[in-house]
Design an enzyme around this catalytic site. Structure first.
Site, PDB file in Angstrom:
ATOM      1  N   SER A 193      -7.484  35.501   9.313  1.00 33.70           N
ATOM      2  CA  SER A 193      -7.353  36.583   8.974  1.00 33.70           C
ATOM      3  C   SER A 193      -5.803  36.954   9.780  1.00 33.70           C
ATOM      4  O   SER A 193      -6.351  36.109  10.815  1.00 33.70           O
ATOM      5  CB  SER A 193      -8.182  37.504   9.421  1.00 33.70           C
ATOM      6  OG  SER A 193      -9.318  37.221   8.566  1.00 33.70           O
ATOM      7  N   HIS A 215      -8.716  36.179   5.156  1.00 29.57           N
ATOM      8  CA  HIS A 215      -9.653  34.993   5.036  1.00 29.57           C
ATOM      9  C   HIS A 215     -10.527  34.635   5.261  1.00 29.57           C
ATOM     10  O   HIS A 215     -11.097  34.753   6.372  1.00 29.57           O
ATOM     11  CB  HIS A 215      -8.635  33.599   5.654  1.00 29.57           C
ATOM     12  CG  HIS A 215      -6.926  34.511   5.616  1.00 29.57           C
ATOM     13  ND1 HIS A 215      -6.212  33.648   7.018  1.00 29.57           N
ATOM     14  CD2 HIS A 215      -5.640  35.049   5.279  1.00 29.57           C
ATOM     15  CE1 HIS A 215      -4.755  33.710   6.588  1.00 29.57           C
ATOM     16  NE2 HIS A 215      -4.428  34.547   5.207  1.00 29.57           N
ATOM     17  N   VAL A 262     -11.863  39.015  12.169  1.00 29.43           N
ATOM     18  CA  VAL A 262     -12.791  38.111  12.731  1.00 29.43           C
ATOM     19  C   VAL A 262     -12.196  38.533  14.099  1.00 29.43           C
ATOM     20  O   VAL A 262     -11.429  38.393  14.547  1.00 29.43           O
ATOM     21  CB  VAL A 262     -13.526  37.032  12.681  1.00 29.43           C
ATOM     22  CG1 VAL A 262     -14.716  36.695  13.370  1.00 29.43           C
ATOM     23  CG2 VAL A 262     -14.071  37.443  10.464  1.00 29.43           C
ATOM     24  N   ASN A 436      -7.140  36.788  14.853  1.00 29.61           N
ATOM     25  CA  ASN A 436      -8.884  36.508  15.350  1.00 29.61           C
ATOM     26  C   ASN A 436      -8.979  35.463  16.447  1.00 29.61           C
ATOM     27  O   ASN A 436      -9.499  35.605  16.945  1.00 29.61           O
ATOM     28  CB  ASN A 436      -9.200  35.493  14.458  1.00 29.61           C
ATOM     29  CG  ASN A 436      -9.615  35.707  12.825  1.00 29.61           C
ATOM     30  OD1 ASN A 436      -8.858  34.893  11.974  1.00 29.61           O
ATOM     31  ND2 ASN A 436      -9.971  36.479  12.171  1.00 29.61           N
ATOM     32  N   GLU A 646      -6.257  32.339   2.097  1.00 29.01           N
ATOM     33  CA  GLU A 646      -5.130  33.310   2.161  1.00 29.01           C
ATOM     34  C   GLU A 646      -6.531  34.081   0.825  1.00 29.01           C
ATOM     35  O   GLU A 646      -6.736  33.460  -0.697  1.00 29.01           O
ATOM     36  CB  GLU A 646      -4.400  32.644   0.971  1.00 29.01           C
ATOM     37  CG  GLU A 646      -3.201  32.639   1.282  1.00 29.01           C
ATOM     38  CD  GLU A 646      -2.257  33.742   2.347  1.00 29.01           C
ATOM     39  OE1 GLU A 646      -2.239  34.523   2.031  1.00 29.01           O
ATOM     40  OE2 GLU A 646      -1.995  33.857   3.804  1.00 29.01           O
TER      41      GLU A 646
END
Length: 709
Positions: A193, A215, A262, A436, A646
């Protein structure tokens, strides 16, 4: 070519023998009434990309419309997930779900979900019920559209909605079954992400800008995203969430927006127990397990139901599990006394100022995820959010492993406050980012540092190449226009090539092998973009996988390893030029074996393919420093397709009126026959975005249909 199918524990297996008599069976934990129809609650306007724009007469009506919309676009996934969260998936669909049911029941997910539902405010209970009623109403109005083998779960209730959210947040993200039981965690290692917030001081227009770009895996599951626009009295939210959730997790309104990535926060601990005398050792004494017995049903191939008894043991740490390697572990999860994660997300989306938003964040009900925020007033924030246990000692690696459970010295009882957690608010740099990685380079030069926090908060590094590329795409430009913002988001530049390719080319220049010289010429001419017509991108990727194995993370072959003193400039260089050339020769052999030539265009092999849509791909592995992350799956019939990357994208400028572009890469629906299963892949292939239709007037100009609620 990919058909959208379930991933992991949600695979549709063994459904063929399900008897029709169960088609209308109601769950004992759900409301026993039929789906309610309340006329005049509002309507859903469906745009030409299958995005629902819900207009409700009150708050509960908005939730009702959102539930209806999710059932229409993703009903099979949503209802299946609710069956799993009940701990009755094996009863519905067979023994392949027995392990999931044991995990749900052993961790008290169904019972705790009921308690959490009852602990919600009266209004939010109405909202949860209304969301469930929307799902039931869709099924009642469209019999057979949800697979009858899945519809056995219906009707669903607000308790089911809460149970799914509880399972997802606490027992998939924070404490996945696989981590406790010693198996590979689905999606681990593929976090991808991206999040940006740019303050007015760095914006060419003087307006704040926000990128939301999570993502997750592409096969449909609890990871699948759904885009929606929610409107009601005092309610305006646009964004996306994971299917089955009744609130947006990625959201903007007229005043502000937020996104998630995350993080590495550890909200759960696996304690290794020492067994003795029918109990376990703790502080020099043998303590007995607390035990209770429950049961669940497993559907057999002939349609009959077998009842399995389940004895649940608990230690002072939590529920106890025996692993395949013989170890006995107890699981302790933070936040099981905090029932309001969904309500916090709703209130975050309702915020109209940073003060309101921060007051909501302080509740610490959302158990994990980085949160990045931006608003029209010019405020930006990054927060390493989560419910983090306090520990007297030990770093992240220690607490991520199997922790000794025979002493009270390791048994945590408290969690950190909002003030304790790493965060950046309105930094002088004028921008923040996260991909992340640990929080330390949320902006650069750094304003938060590893040394000032307990070592179990996050690892000290290294900073991934994708994170470094993310930082450079913001830090290297004094001012960014909205068009710049969009262009940088779509970047397919390969940072790893900048770091090592000059040394590789120099080392290989004098090699007499003509194939090596052909490869050198390709690499020298390459613009380092991973796009469809590139004839060198596959060659570099193949070599890079040898140079930096373990998903492009190994630093062993770099001349300069990653340095905390230069976190976005290292690693770099080639340590052993001769070895690098040998790897190039091996890459040439591999290219010819797999692709037939060393100069195959990237998009001939890498395809965006769902159902009958099959288009040239672009983007690549994030750990090679590509911001536009696509994790390509294994080669099959000469092609490969994404397994992760994506998914949802939104780029918002808080101007008047708001500018917003975005994409749901794999389409906004997964139901069989929907025209929106793959209708956005062309944008992905072309590296373009859609305008997000934020106002009713815009929606009316791009209208596909209406649904009265």
């Amino acid at each position: 070519m990919r058909k959208r199918t379930f991933l992991g524990a949600s695979l549709f297996l063994g459904l063929g023998g399900l008897p029709a008599v169960l088609a209308g069976a109601a769950d004992a934990t759900t409301a026993k009434t039929k789906a309610k129809t309340v006329h005049g609650r509002g309507e859903i306007l469906w745009d030409t990309y299958g995005v629902p724009h819900v207009y409700g007469k009150d708050e509960a009506s908005v939730f009702h419309g959102f539930g209806y919309a999710q059932a229409q676009n993703h009903g099979d996934i949503v209802v299946h997930l609710y069956g799993e969260a009940r701990g009755r998936a094996a009863e519905y669909w067979g023994p392949q779900f027995a392990a999931s049911d044991r995990w749900m029941l052993s961790n008290d997910v169904p019972a705790r979900a009921l308690a959490w539902y009852k602990a919600s405010t009266p209004q939010f209970r109405k909202d949860l019920d209304a969301f469930a009623e929307g799902i039931n109403a869709y099924n009642a109005a469209n019999p057979g559209k949800i697979d009858p083998k899945i519809a056995v779960v219906l009707p669903v209730s607000g308790v089911d909605v809460m149970a799914h959210a509880h399972r997802l947040m606490n027992f998939i993200y924070v404490a996945p079954m696989e981590r406790t039981m010693g198996a590979p965690v689905p999606g681990a290692g593929n976090n991808g992400s991206n999040a940006w917030a740019v303050a007015p001081s760095r914006s060419a227009s003087g307006n704040t800008m926000l990128l939301a770009n999570p993502h997750l895996p592409w096969p449909t599951s609890y990871f699948t995203y759904f885009e929606a626009d929610l409107n009601g009295p005092g309610i305006k939210m646009y964004g996306a969430t994971q299917v089955g959730l009744p609130v947006l997790r990625f959201c903007f309104n007229d005043h502000m927006g937020f996104t998630n990535t995350v993080n590495s926060m550890l909200g759960a601990t696996n304690y290794e127990l020492k067994l003795s005398g029918g109990g376990y050792l703790f502080d020099g004494k043998v303590l007995p397990f607390k035990t209770r017995t429950t049961s669940f049903k497993i559907r057999q191939p002939d349609g009959s139901l077998k009842t399995e008894s389940l004895e649940i043991r608990e230690s002072v740490h939590g529920p106890v599990f025996t692993r395949a390697d013989g170890k006995t572990l107890a699981l302790r999860v933070a936040g099981l006394d905090r029932p309001d994660g969904l309500k916090q997300y709703w209130d975050m989306g309702m915020s109209k100022s940073f003060a309101e938003f921060e007051a909501t964040l302080r509740r610490l009900q959302v158990p994990t995820f980085n949160i990045v925020y931006a608003d029209k007033a010019g405020h930006i924030q990054y927060m390493d959010n989560g419910i983090l246990p306090k520990h007297p000692k030990g770093d992240l690696a220690f607490w991520r492993g199997d922790v000794p459970g025979d002493t009270s010295e390791t048994l945590w009882t408290e969690v950190h406050s909002y003030e304790d957690l790493p965060k950046v608010i309105d930094p002088p740099t004028g921008w923040i980012q996260n991909t992340n990685d640990p929080p330390w380079v949320a902006t650069y030069p750094q304003v938060i540092h590893y040394e000032t926090y307990p070592p179990y908060v996050a690892p000290p590094g290294p900073e991934s190449l994708r994170s470094q590329q993310s930082a450079h795409l913001l830090a290297d430009y004094k001012k960014l226009s909205y068009d710049d913002f969009v262009a940088h988001k779509l970047s397919t530049h390969t940072l790893m090539a900048d770091r090592v390719l000059p040394d590789l080319v120099a080392a290989a220049q004098g090699d007499p092998d003509p194939e090596v010289q052909a490869a050198v010429n390709l690499l020298k001419a390459w613009d380092r973009e991973t796009v469809a017509d590139s004839k060198a991108a596959l060659l570099f990727e193949t070599w890079a996988n040898l140079f930096s194995p373990n998903n492009f993370t190994s630093l062993a072959n770099y001349k300069v390893k990653w340095l905390a003193a230069d976190p976005i400039g290292t690693p770099k260089g080639v340590a052993d030029p001769a070895k690098a050339v040998a790897m190039l020769k091996a890459a040439i052999v591999e290219m010819k074996q797999k692709y037939g030539a060393i100069d195959r265009p990237f998009g001939e092999v890498s395809r965006f393919a769902i159902d009958k849509v099959d288009l040239p791909g672009n983007g690549g592995f994030g750990n090679t420093g590509i911001f536009r992350t696509i994790t390509w799956g294994p080669l099959k019939d000469g092609k490969r397709i994404p397994v992760h990357g994506e998914t949802w994208v939104s780029l918002v400028e808080f101007s008047t009126p708001i500018k917003a572009k975005g994409l749901m890469s794999y389409g906004n629906a997964s139901q069989p026959g929907s025209p929106h299963r793959a209708d956005q892949l062309k944008h992905l292939s072309d590296k373009t975005l859609r305008t997000l239709w934020f106002t009713r007037a815009q929606v009316e100009q791009h209208l596909e249909g209406r649904t009265a609620l």
